[in-house]
Design an enzyme around this catalytic site. Sequence first.
Site, PDB file in Angstrom:
ATOM      1  CG  ASN A 208      -0.081  -0.111   2.685  1.00 25.68           C
ATOM      2  OD1 ASN A 208       0.446   0.901   2.749  1.00 25.68           O
ATOM      3  ND2 ASN A 208      -0.434  -1.118   3.306  1.00 25.68           N
ATOM      4  CG  ASP A 276      -7.396  -4.673   6.218  1.00 23.78           C
ATOM      5  OD1 ASP A 276      -7.063  -4.622   7.560  1.00 23.78           O
ATOM      6  OD2 ASP A 276      -8.014  -3.695   5.707  1.00 23.78           O
ATOM      7  CE  LYS A 286       8.913 -14.096 -12.659  1.00 23.56           C
ATOM      8  NZ  LYS A 286       9.655 -13.590 -13.918  1.00 23.56           N
ATOM      9  N   PRO A 304      -3.721 -11.277  10.881  1.00 29.52           N
ATOM     10  CG  PRO A 304      -1.774 -11.584  12.214  1.00 29.52           C
ATOM     11  CD  PRO A 304      -2.457 -11.721  10.809  1.00 29.52           C
ATOM     12  CG  ASP A 305      -6.889  -5.798  13.999  1.00 30.30           C
ATOM     13  OD1 ASP A 305      -6.086  -4.975  14.324  1.00 30.30           O
ATOM     14  OD2 ASP A 305      -8.209  -5.090  13.482  1.00 30.30           O
ATOM     15  CB  ILE A 306      -1.203  -5.964  15.289  1.00 31.90           C
ATOM     16  CG1 ILE A 306      -0.635  -6.912  13.972  1.00 31.90           C
ATOM     17  CG2 ILE A 306       0.001  -5.931  16.374  1.00 31.90           C
ATOM     18  CD1 ILE A 306       0.482  -6.256  13.262  1.00 31.90           C
ATOM     19  CG  PHE A 324      -2.728   6.334  13.695  1.00 32.30           C
ATOM     20  CD1 PHE A 324      -1.999   5.614  14.690  1.00 32.30           C
ATOM     21  CD2 PHE A 324      -2.449   7.372  13.382  1.00 32.30           C
ATOM     22  CE1 PHE A 324      -1.164   6.271  15.362  1.00 32.30           C
ATOM     23  CE2 PHE A 324      -1.679   8.266  14.208  1.00 32.30           C
ATOM     24  CZ  PHE A 324      -0.830   7.834  15.247  1.00 32.30           C
ATOM     25  CE  LYS A 338     -10.858   1.629  11.043  1.00 32.80           C
ATOM     26  NZ  LYS A 338     -10.366   2.025   9.756  1.00 32.80           N
ATOM     27  CE  LYS A 342      -9.116  -1.983  13.813  1.00 32.03           C
ATOM     28  NZ  LYS A 342      -7.903  -2.675  12.866  1.00 32.03           N
TER      29      LYS A 342
HETATM   30  N1  CTP Z   1      -4.242  -2.472  12.505  1.00 31.50           N
HETATM   31  C1  CTP Z   1      -3.397  -3.432  12.927  1.00 31.50           C
HETATM   32  N2  CTP Z   1      -3.436  -4.753  12.320  1.00 31.50           N
HETATM   33  C2  CTP Z   1      -4.154  -4.938  11.280  1.00 31.50           C
HETATM   34  C3  CTP Z   1      -4.986  -3.912  10.537  1.00 31.50           C
HETATM   35  C4  CTP Z   1      -4.934  -2.768  11.157  1.00 31.50           C
HETATM   36  O1  CTP Z   1      -2.830  -3.437  13.865  1.00 31.50           O
HETATM   37  N3  CTP Z   1      -4.155  -6.127  10.777  1.00 31.50           N
HETATM   38  C5  CTP Z   1      -4.248  -1.118  12.918  1.00 31.50           C
HETATM   39  C6  CTP Z   1      -3.637  -0.126  12.365  1.00 31.50           C
HETATM   40  O2  CTP Z   1      -2.219   0.118  12.699  1.00 31.50           O
HETATM   41  C7  CTP Z   1      -4.358   1.017  12.726  1.00 31.50           C
HETATM   42  C8  CTP Z   1      -5.634   0.491  13.212  1.00 31.50           C
HETATM   43  O3  CTP Z   1      -5.700  -0.749  13.167  1.00 31.50           O
HETATM   44  O4  CTP Z   1      -4.002   1.789  13.723  1.00 31.50           O
HETATM   45  C9  CTP Z   1      -6.742   0.727  12.077  1.00 31.50           C
HETATM   46  O5  CTP Z   1      -6.179   0.266  10.598  1.00 31.50           O
HETATM   47  P1  CTP Z   1      -7.441   0.416   9.710  1.00 31.50           P
HETATM   48  O6  CTP Z   1      -6.344  -0.249   8.462  1.00 31.50           O
HETATM   49  O7  CTP Z   1      -7.943   1.859   9.343  1.00 31.50           O
HETATM   50  O8  CTP Z   1      -8.469  -0.613  10.108  1.00 31.50           O
HETATM   51  P2  CTP Z   1      -9.095  -1.752   9.750  1.00 31.50           P
HETATM   52  O9  CTP Z   1      -9.323  -2.737  10.645  1.00 31.50           O
HETATM   53  O10 CTP Z   1      -8.643  -2.161   8.175  1.00 31.50           O
HETATM   54  O11 CTP Z   1     -10.533  -1.004   9.302  1.00 31.50           O
HETATM   55  P3  CTP Z   1     -11.442  -0.753   7.826  1.00 31.50           P
HETATM   56  O12 CTP Z   1     -11.104  -1.898   6.963  1.00 31.50           O
HETATM   57  O13 CTP Z   1     -12.682  -0.897   8.272  1.00 31.50           O
HETATM   58  O14 CTP Z   1     -11.040   0.521   7.524  1.00 31.50           O
END
Ligand code: CTP
Length: 398
Positions: A208, A276, A286, A304-306, A324, A338, A342
Site C-alpha cells: 500500500n 488486511d 515464481k 491478524p489484527d495486531i 489510527f 473503530k 478494536k
Molecule cells: N491495524 C493492525 N493490524 C491490522 C490492521 C490494522 O494493527 N491487521 C491497526 C492499524 O495500525 C491502525 C488501526 O488498526 O492503527 C486501524 O487500521 P485500519 O486499516 O484503518 O483498520 P481496519 O481494521 O482495516 O478497518 P477498515 O478496513 O474498516 O477501515
Amino acid sequence: MSTDKRILLVIGGGIAAFKSLDLIRRLRERGFAVTPVLTPAAEQFVTPLSASALAAQKVYRDLFDLTDEAEMGHIELSRAADLVVVAPATADLMAKMANGHANDLASTLLMATDKPVLIAPSMNVRMWEHPATRRNLAALQRDGILTVGPDEGPMACGEYGPGRMAEVPQIVAAVEAALADGPMTGRHVVVTSGPTHEPIDPVRYIANRSSGAQGTAIARALVALGARVTFVTGPASVGPPQGVEVVAVETARQMREAVLDALPADAGVFAAAVADWRVENAADRKMKKDGSGTLPTLDFAENPDILAEVSALSKGRPQLVVGFAAETHDVIAHATAKRARKGCDWIVANDVSEGTGIMGGSENEVTLIGAETSETWPRMGKDEVARKLALRISEALA
Ligand code: CTP
C-alpha cells in the site's frame, strides 16, 4: 547544554576515524566526558596521543594491559559510561559484535557492557551491501543496538553510495537522543509504522502507499521525550528515526510477532498501514505464464489484527494503546466505531479523502478520540502532530 554523562567511544579502524577526533571535541563541547578506546587498526588512522589530548583522558588500547587492569578493569570500564559509541563501526567490528567475539579490548568491552550501544557504521558501499553485513546489522538491531547512518555519497575509496559514516552533528544528535532525559525516561513504547508487503510469489507482493512518515515522526518525538522506542517498521520509504531500536519486517504476521516479542511496553502506538489480507496460496516459486491463457487466482486469508490483539491482552497489555484511522468519509463516526471495535484507548482519526492533501503531504488534521472525549486539532505539520501526541502519551502515563 551541560551534562555529567559519560561516553565510552570505541574508534574502529576505518578512514572515517579522522572524524572521530572531531566527534570527541563536539561531544565535550556539549558537556559529555569522553573516554576513547582505540582498536589496533584505528591506530593506523589516528594516534592515541591526539585522541587522548582531545578527550583530556587516558586512551585505552590493550586488553591485557596490567596497568589498566590495576587502575580500572575492562569490565568496569565497559560499565562506567552511560553510553558506548562505536564510531567508525567497521564491517569487522560489526561482525564481531553480531557474533559475540571478545578477542580484543573493543569487542570485549562491547560484550561486557550493560549500557546502551550506538554504532555509526562506516565502510565501502560493497561491504555495506554485502549479505554478511546485512545479516550482522539485522542481528545487531534485534539485539537492541542503536544505529546512526551511514550516509550516502562519494567515499574516500572513490566509489559512491551508502556506507559513509554519518556526519559528526548527526552522531552528536543520536547520542543526545539516546541519553535524553525527559518525561518519558524509563518508559518503553512500541510503535508500528509503514506499509506491509504480502507476498504473491518470491518476486511479487501486495503493498500500500503508506510512506511511514507519521509513524516515524511519532517515534522521533517519543525518543525526544526520553522514551525507549521499539520501532517495528514495514518496508517504508522514509528512513527510521535515530535513537530507536529498529525491527524491520515485511508482512503483517511478522509485524505481529515483532510487536508481541517487544512487549512488555508502557504504550503501543499502531501507526502502520497493515494489509488486511494476505495471499493464502502464495507460491514458493515464481509464477509463470504457461501459454494456455489461464489466469492465476489469488486466494486471500485475513491477517491478524495486531491492534485488536494487543488491546485485548489480559496479561501484558500496555497501559495505553493508540490506534489510527485513516478514513475518507464519516471520519468521526467510523473512527469512533473503530476504537470500540478494536478495544484500544485512543484512536487518532484523519480524513485522507482527495482534496485534503493529507495523504503523502506534510500536514495533517487529526481528531483524537478517547472513550468519552473527542478533540480536533487544527491543521499542522506531521512533526507537530507527532510532538503533540507524544506529549499527550507522556501525560497519560504520568
Ligand atoms: N491495524 C493492525 N493490524 C491490522 C490492521 C490494522 O494493527 N491487521 C491497526 C492499524 O495500525 C491502525 C488501526 O488498526 O492503527 C486501524 O487500521 P485500519 O486499516 O484503518 O483498520 P481496519 O481494521 O482495516 O478497518 P477498515 O478496513 O474498516 O477501515
